[in-house]
Design a protein around this motif. Structure first.
Motif, PDB file in Angstrom:
ATOM      1  N   ASP A  23       0.526  -1.199  -0.030  1.00 49.30           N
ATOM      2  CA  ASP A  23       0.005  -0.077   0.117  1.00 49.30           C
ATOM      3  C   ASP A  23       0.978   1.271   0.206  1.00 49.30           C
ATOM      4  O   ASP A  23       2.083   1.476   0.597  1.00 49.30           O
ATOM      5  CB  ASP A  23      -0.931  -0.037   1.165  1.00 49.30           C
ATOM      6  N   GLY A  24       0.420   2.226  -0.571  1.00 48.41           N
ATOM      7  CA  GLY A  24       0.994   3.737  -0.469  1.00 48.41           C
ATOM      8  C   GLY A  24       0.200   4.702  -1.325  1.00 48.41           C
ATOM      9  O   GLY A  24      -0.720   4.478  -1.805  1.00 48.41           O
ATOM     10  N   ASP A  25       0.538   5.885  -0.985  1.00 47.02           N
ATOM     11  CA  ASP A  25      -0.294   7.052  -1.748  1.00 47.02           C
ATOM     12  C   ASP A  25       0.197   6.993  -3.149  1.00 47.02           C
ATOM     13  O   ASP A  25      -0.603   7.491  -4.049  1.00 47.02           O
ATOM     14  CB  ASP A  25       0.456   8.321  -1.212  1.00 47.02           C
ATOM     15  N   ILE A  26       1.417   6.513  -3.533  1.00 43.23           N
ATOM     16  CA  ILE A  26       1.705   6.458  -4.931  1.00 43.23           C
ATOM     17  C   ILE A  26       2.115   4.993  -5.206  1.00 43.23           C
ATOM     18  O   ILE A  26       3.073   4.529  -4.661  1.00 43.23           O
ATOM     19  CB  ILE A  26       2.981   7.482  -5.508  1.00 43.23           C
TER      20      ILE A  26
ATOM     21  N   ILE B  88      13.153   4.699   0.688  1.00 41.84           N
ATOM     22  CA  ILE B  88      12.700   5.917   0.249  1.00 41.84           C
ATOM     23  C   ILE B  88      11.596   6.376   1.287  1.00 41.84           C
ATOM     24  O   ILE B  88      11.295   7.790   1.638  1.00 41.84           O
ATOM     25  CB  ILE B  88      12.214   6.096  -1.114  1.00 41.84           C
ATOM     26  N   ASN B  89      10.670   5.574   1.842  1.00 37.87           N
ATOM     27  CA  ASN B  89       9.651   5.797   2.827  1.00 37.87           C
ATOM     28  C   ASN B  89      10.277   6.324   3.918  1.00 37.87           C
ATOM     29  O   ASN B  89       9.616   7.129   4.753  1.00 37.87           O
ATOM     30  CB  ASN B  89       8.731   4.623   2.867  1.00 37.87           C
TER      31      ASN B  89
ATOM     32  N   PRO C 256       8.878  13.460   1.017  1.00 34.37           N
ATOM     33  CA  PRO C 256       8.347  13.575   2.752  1.00 34.37           C
ATOM     34  C   PRO C 256       6.667  13.615   2.562  1.00 34.37           C
ATOM     35  O   PRO C 256       6.122  14.200   1.745  1.00 34.37           O
ATOM     36  CB  PRO C 256       9.090  15.001   2.961  1.00 34.37           C
ATOM     37  N   ASN C 257       6.016  13.171   3.689  1.00 32.29           N
ATOM     38  CA  ASN C 257       4.858  13.000   3.942  1.00 32.29           C
ATOM     39  C   ASN C 257       4.016  12.116   2.576  1.00 32.29           C
ATOM     40  O   ASN C 257       3.044  12.418   2.555  1.00 32.29           O
ATOM     41  CB  ASN C 257       4.105  14.155   3.985  1.00 32.29           C
ATOM     42  N   ILE C 258       5.056  11.448   1.658  1.00 32.10           N
ATOM     43  CA  ILE C 258       4.378  10.542   0.804  1.00 32.10           C
ATOM     44  C   ILE C 258       4.902   9.021   0.888  1.00 32.10           C
ATOM     45  O   ILE C 258       6.033   9.053   1.046  1.00 32.10           O
ATOM     46  CB  ILE C 258       4.437  11.283  -0.714  1.00 32.10           C
ATOM     47  N   THR C 259       3.953   8.356   0.883  1.00 30.71           N
ATOM     48  CA  THR C 259       4.464   6.799   0.763  1.00 30.71           C
ATOM     49  C   THR C 259       4.447   6.349  -0.336  1.00 30.71           C
ATOM     50  O   THR C 259       3.184   6.228  -1.241  1.00 30.71           O
ATOM     51  CB  THR C 259       3.504   6.011   1.912  1.00 30.71           C
TER      52      THR C 259
ATOM     53  N   TYR D 132      14.849   4.791  -7.508  1.00 26.57           N
ATOM     54  CA  TYR D 132      15.186   5.865  -7.046  1.00 26.57           C
ATOM     55  C   TYR D 132      15.136   6.914  -8.155  1.00 26.57           C
ATOM     56  O   TYR D 132      14.577   8.223  -7.790  1.00 26.57           O
ATOM     57  CB  TYR D 132      16.760   5.882  -6.499  1.00 26.57           C
ATOM     58  N   ALA D 133      15.426   6.569  -9.355  1.00 28.26           N
ATOM     59  CA  ALA D 133      15.135   7.382 -10.542  1.00 28.26           C
ATOM     60  C   ALA D 133      13.459   7.662 -10.516  1.00 28.26           C
ATOM     61  O   ALA D 133      13.289   8.954 -10.630  1.00 28.26           O
ATOM     62  CB  ALA D 133      15.430   6.949 -11.657  1.00 28.26           C
ATOM     63  N   MET D 134      12.924   6.968 -10.470  1.00 24.38           N
ATOM     64  CA  MET D 134      11.446   7.198 -10.316  1.00 24.38           C
ATOM     65  C   MET D 134      10.907   7.991  -9.036  1.00 24.38           C
ATOM     66  O   MET D 134      10.233   9.021  -9.079  1.00 24.38           O
ATOM     67  CB  MET D 134      10.500   5.726 -10.173  1.00 24.38           C
ATOM     68  N   ALA D 135      11.592   7.797  -8.014  1.00 27.21           N
ATOM     69  CA  ALA D 135      11.367   8.535  -6.874  1.00 27.21           C
ATOM     70  C   ALA D 135      11.848   9.927  -6.886  1.00 27.21           C
ATOM     71  O   ALA D 135      11.093  10.895  -6.553  1.00 27.21           O
ATOM     72  CB  ALA D 135      11.823   7.823  -5.459  1.00 27.21           C
ATOM     73  N   HIS D 136      13.065  10.055  -7.511  1.00 29.92           N
ATOM     74  CA  HIS D 136      13.558  11.544  -7.616  1.00 29.92           C
ATOM     75  C   HIS D 136      12.903  12.244  -8.531  1.00 29.92           C
ATOM     76  O   HIS D 136      12.598  13.382  -8.362  1.00 29.92           O
ATOM     77  CB  HIS D 136      14.753  11.435  -8.156  1.00 29.92           C
TER      78      HIS D 136
END
Length: 853
Positions: free
Chosen positions: A25-28, A68-69, A76-79, A392-396
């Motif tokens: 589960d996550g926000d994105i 990342i989480n 920040p504040n996004i999971t 990490y590329a997707m996260a950045h």
């Protein structure tokens, strides 16, 4: 721990909703595609579990998401959440699985569906996937990319290296953190070049990876030249018995091509090496393996001797220590989110979990107390680093997107409630950060990562052991330590892989058509002649004789009088000389008539002399060059034009000064008498003569033979051109002063264009100068545009002489033919007329100096 085993047994019996996938589960939500299982046999989609390529890689994705989480600086504040699927190493199965990623983007029509009680159906809202990590195999990535691009879902692969995926028009939503095989192919080509091999064979496993890798290598060899492909062989997906022995025999058909470039999977590499060993070819082939071979032990176990000396390539990578600690700590109790981890547990520890365990047979039962790395061997899979870099590329990209769209907003703002895939793609392509191995993670315009490789050689350190040694690296350029290389023979020199040996003395290489690295030896060609066993180049002024056993002088030519290039300008010049002589005779016979006196007799004779010289120079330009002819060419080349335009300039300047002075006062301007005009004219001419004499002093005239102008490929057609040593620059300098006079005269002609029509001398001069300027503007591009032509001597000489003749003809025709016409055919007009005043202020000046108006 025993409880966890019971729970696993229950899970295996109940088959929960997401048993075929992992859901976090996550926000994105990010999608993930991993080859958890191998390709199945006999119609089954999935086969055996892949411990390293499957489990290690998907655990790397979940580990990266955990990091990342937990990172307060990144999203920040996004999971981040995940939906991870098994591709079973099959492109068609992966395509079916990837439909899960686009379910949220497909509207379901429930109008024709009703529940048993008549109520409309309630559909579970699927997860919206904003980006996909994967896949591994290029064939799978290609299949999945075709559907993801339709729904604008960005995809970042951690292992697909096929060059085809660099096509940004077909796979515009695809990116990868590994370099494409086109870079790898370039690195392998650089290795081949450094080894001084020019004749190699290629061997590829059937499929996108092998075929596209070899295709890229072949394409580079065509573009760069210097390396030829002897054979390009393909290993079938399902080889028949004896197929690999047949491949070895095919490779031996071009035995000189000892180097074999391999883009093949591990199993095929092993079977090729085994076939070479069976056919007693140990030490013959020089293997160059792609990253599918890399530094792996499995292809060379039991094949150490035949694999000795193999050069392999592998993307630069580093082990992620944090992942090692994470993975060693995984157990059945703390890793329930991985639905395949229990199967991995059985496979890794060779035991069985409960009655529903996957492992058949009477294996020992798992205790749950086993530990990864202690009770089983463990080595981090090579692509773990790239899986983490992809996440990490997707996260950045999401972080930068959130910072720009939701600045100061905690969590997801309304603008990111529905993430636009095309916009996210632009952020992905713009990322630039240090990856898990400390190397920069960037993408080019096609979504490719930069190429960074380590070069290995498989070396035997003693009779019993062998290992891979790093012998160089490639980062856009090859750095190879040749001294660190070892070969089976023990000879430190590089083993050959060339098509043809050098020719014997007295022969030349004749390259085989289509194979520039192969040649036949034969007699010398071109300007070479045979001297015993070598081919020597004849001296520059000589060419080979008919038998090519010696050299003979190259024939010397010049512009002949009977040549069409000479006949035309000579004919024009002769007509001009006759016409000029006729005008001179007419003016002399009617020297005291009003028209001749009004034309300015002294200046007219100077101008007619210049016109005569312009015609006469044609004969000097065509005459056989010698010191005398070359001297006269220098003197008279620009002298005729100088005579003409010096006289015209003096006349136009006189007219201009008279009328300008008449506007101011009735006083006559100075230096307008015939004697003054002659002094001015000859002063201008003396500048030209002074320049010529300086030229004589600096560079005395002489003749040269130019052997380069008509040096053709066929020596029998070669000719030397006899010419005066006058360069194009010297020619322009010689004519430059006359052209300057011509331009100045044109300026004065423009200034005097407004004089009264009764003063009919200015306008013919003006028309003469305009026409002359056009002639010489046309001359310049023709003269210099033919400097590389084989007919240069003929074209330039003809162009120059005709331009001079045309300039003279324009002056003669416009200035003197009308006067001759009146003198001969209308003598009644050749009488003084009543004077008309032009302006009161200049009437006395005109009365004194202009008899005929």
């Amino acid at each position: 721990l025993s409880l966890s085993i019971l729970e696993y047994d229950t899970l295996m019996g109940l088959a929960p909703e997401y048993a075929h996938s992992i859901r976090l589960d996550g926000d994105i939500i990010l999608g993930g595609l991993f080859p958890v299982h191998s390709r199945g046999d006999r119609g089954t989609p999935c086969g055996e579990l892949k411990k390293e390529k499957g489990i290690h890689r998907l655990e790397a994705m979940m580990f990266a998401i955990d990091l990342i989480n937990k990172d307060p600086e990144l999203l920040p504040n996004i999971t981040l959440g995940a939906r991870i699927l098994d591709t079973c190493s099959r492109d068609t199965y992966a395509l079916e699985q990837s439909l899960t990623f686009v379910q949220a983007l497909i509207e379901r029509d429930g109008s024709d569906v009703r529940c048993a009680n008549g109520d409309p159906p309630i559909f579970t809202k699927p997860d919206k996937i904003v980006g996909v990590i994967g896949a591994a195999a290029s064939s799978v990535s290609i299949m999945v990319a075709n559907i993801l691009r339709l729904f604008k879902i960005p995809q970042v692969s951690y292992a697909s290296t096929a060059p085809e995926l660099s096509d940004n028009t077909r796979y515009d939503f695809f990116s990868r953190v590994v370099p494409p095989d086109s870079y790898q192919a370039q690195a392998m080509m650089d290795i081949v070049t450094a080894m001084e091999w020019n004749y190699v064979s290629t061997l590829a496993s059937e499929g996108n990876y092998g075929e596209s890798g070899v295709e890229a290598f072949v394409q580079i060899s065509r573009e760069t030249g210097g390396v030829c492909i002897a054979q390009s062989l393909k290993i079938p997906r399902e080889p028949r018995p004896g197929e690999f022995d047949k491949i070895i025999r095919r490779l031996l058909e071009t035995s000189n091509a000892r180097a074999v470039i391999m883009f093949a999977n591990e199993d095929d590499i092993r079977r090729v090496l085994d076939a070479a060993k069976r056919n007693n070819q140990t030490g013959h082939f020089l293997w160059v393996g792609s990253d599918s071979w890399g530094s792996k032990i499995s292809p060379v176990i039991g094949q150490e001797k035949v694999a000795e000396g193999a050069i392999t390539i592998l993307p630069k990578r580093a082990s992620v220590d944090a992942f090692d600690r994470y993975f060693r700590s995984r157990s059945l109790s703390n890793n329930r989110r991985n639905v395949w981890f229990a199967e991995f547990w059985e496979e890794n520890f060779n035991c069985k979990l409960g009655m529903h365990g996957k492992r058949p047979g009477s294996l020992k039962k798992c205790t749950g107390l086993e530990k990864v790395g202690r009770d089983s061997s463990y080595e981090q899979e090579g692509k773990v680093q790239f899986v983490m870099d992809a996440v990490y590329a997707m996260a950045h990209a999401l972080h930068r997107m959130h910072r720009e769209l939701c600045f100061g907003y905690p969590g997801l703002c309304p603008r990111m409630a529905s993430i636009d895939g095309k916009e996210l793609l632009s952020y992905i392509r713009a990322v630039n950060f240090n990856g898990s191995a400390g190397t920069p993670v960037v993408f080019n315009e096609n979504g490719d990562a930069p190429g960074r490789y380590d070069i290995f050689q498989y070396q035997r350190t003693n009779r019993s052991t062998a290992e891979y040694k790093v012998i160089g690296s490639w980062t856009n350029k090859l750095h190879l330590k040749l001294e660190a290389m070892r070969w089976k023979t023990g000879d430190p020199s590089l083993p050959p892989s060339v098509c043809s040996i050098p020719c014997r003395a007295g022969e030349r290489k004749k390259v085989v058509k289509g194979v520039p690295c192969c040649w036949h030896c034969e007699r010398c060609e071109g300007y070479h002649y045979q001297v015993e066993f070598t081919c020597e180049l004849c001296p520059y002024e000589m060419r080979p004789d008919v038998n090519r056993t010696g050299c003979v002088p190259i024939p010397i030519i010049k512009l002949e009088w009977h040549s069409p290039w000479a006949i035309v300008p000579v004919f024009i010049s002769m007509l001009g000389i006759i016409a000029t002589s006729f005008v001179i005779v007419t003016f002399v016979r009617h020297n005291d008539t009003p028209i001749v006196r009004a034309s300015g007799r002294e200046m007219s004779y100077v101008l007619l002399t210049g016109i005569f010289l312009c015609y006469a120079i044609t004969f000097l330009m065509i005459a056989t060059p010698d010191v005398g002819v070359c001297s006269f060419r220098r003197i008279f080349l620009g002298l005729g034009m100088c005579f003409s335009y010096a006289a015209l300039l003096t006349k136009t300047n006189r007219i201009h000064r008279i009328f300008e002075q008449g506007k101011k006062s009735v006083t006559a301007p100075r230096f307008i008498s015939p004697a003054s005009q002659l002094v001015i004219t000859f002063s201008l001419i003396s500048v030209q003569l002074l320049g010529v004499f300086v030229w004589f002093a600096v560079d005395p005239p002489h003749t040269v033979v130019d052997y380069g102008e008509q040096r053709t490929q066929d020596p029998m057609s070669a000719r030397g051109v006899l010419k005066c040593d006058i360069s194009d620059l010297s020619l322009i300098c010689s004519l430059g002063y006359s052209i300057l006079l011509m331009v100045t005269c044109t300026v004065y002609a423009i200034k005097t264009r407004g004089v009264p029509e009764t003063f009919n001398e200015a306008k013919p001069i003006g028309f003469t100068m305009y026409t002359t300027c056009i002639i010489w503007l046309a001359f310049i591009p023709i003269f210099f545009g033919t400097s590389q032509s084989a007919e240069r001597m003929y074209i330039q000489t003809t162009t120059l002489t005709i331009s001079l003749s045309l300039s003279a003809s324009v002056s003669l025709g416009m200035l003197y033919m009308p006067k001759v016409y009146i003198i001969l055919f209308h003598p009644e007009q050749n009488v003084p007329k009543r004077k008309r005043s032009f302006k009161v202020s200049c009437s006395k000046i005109l009365e004194s100096h202009v008899t005929f108006l």
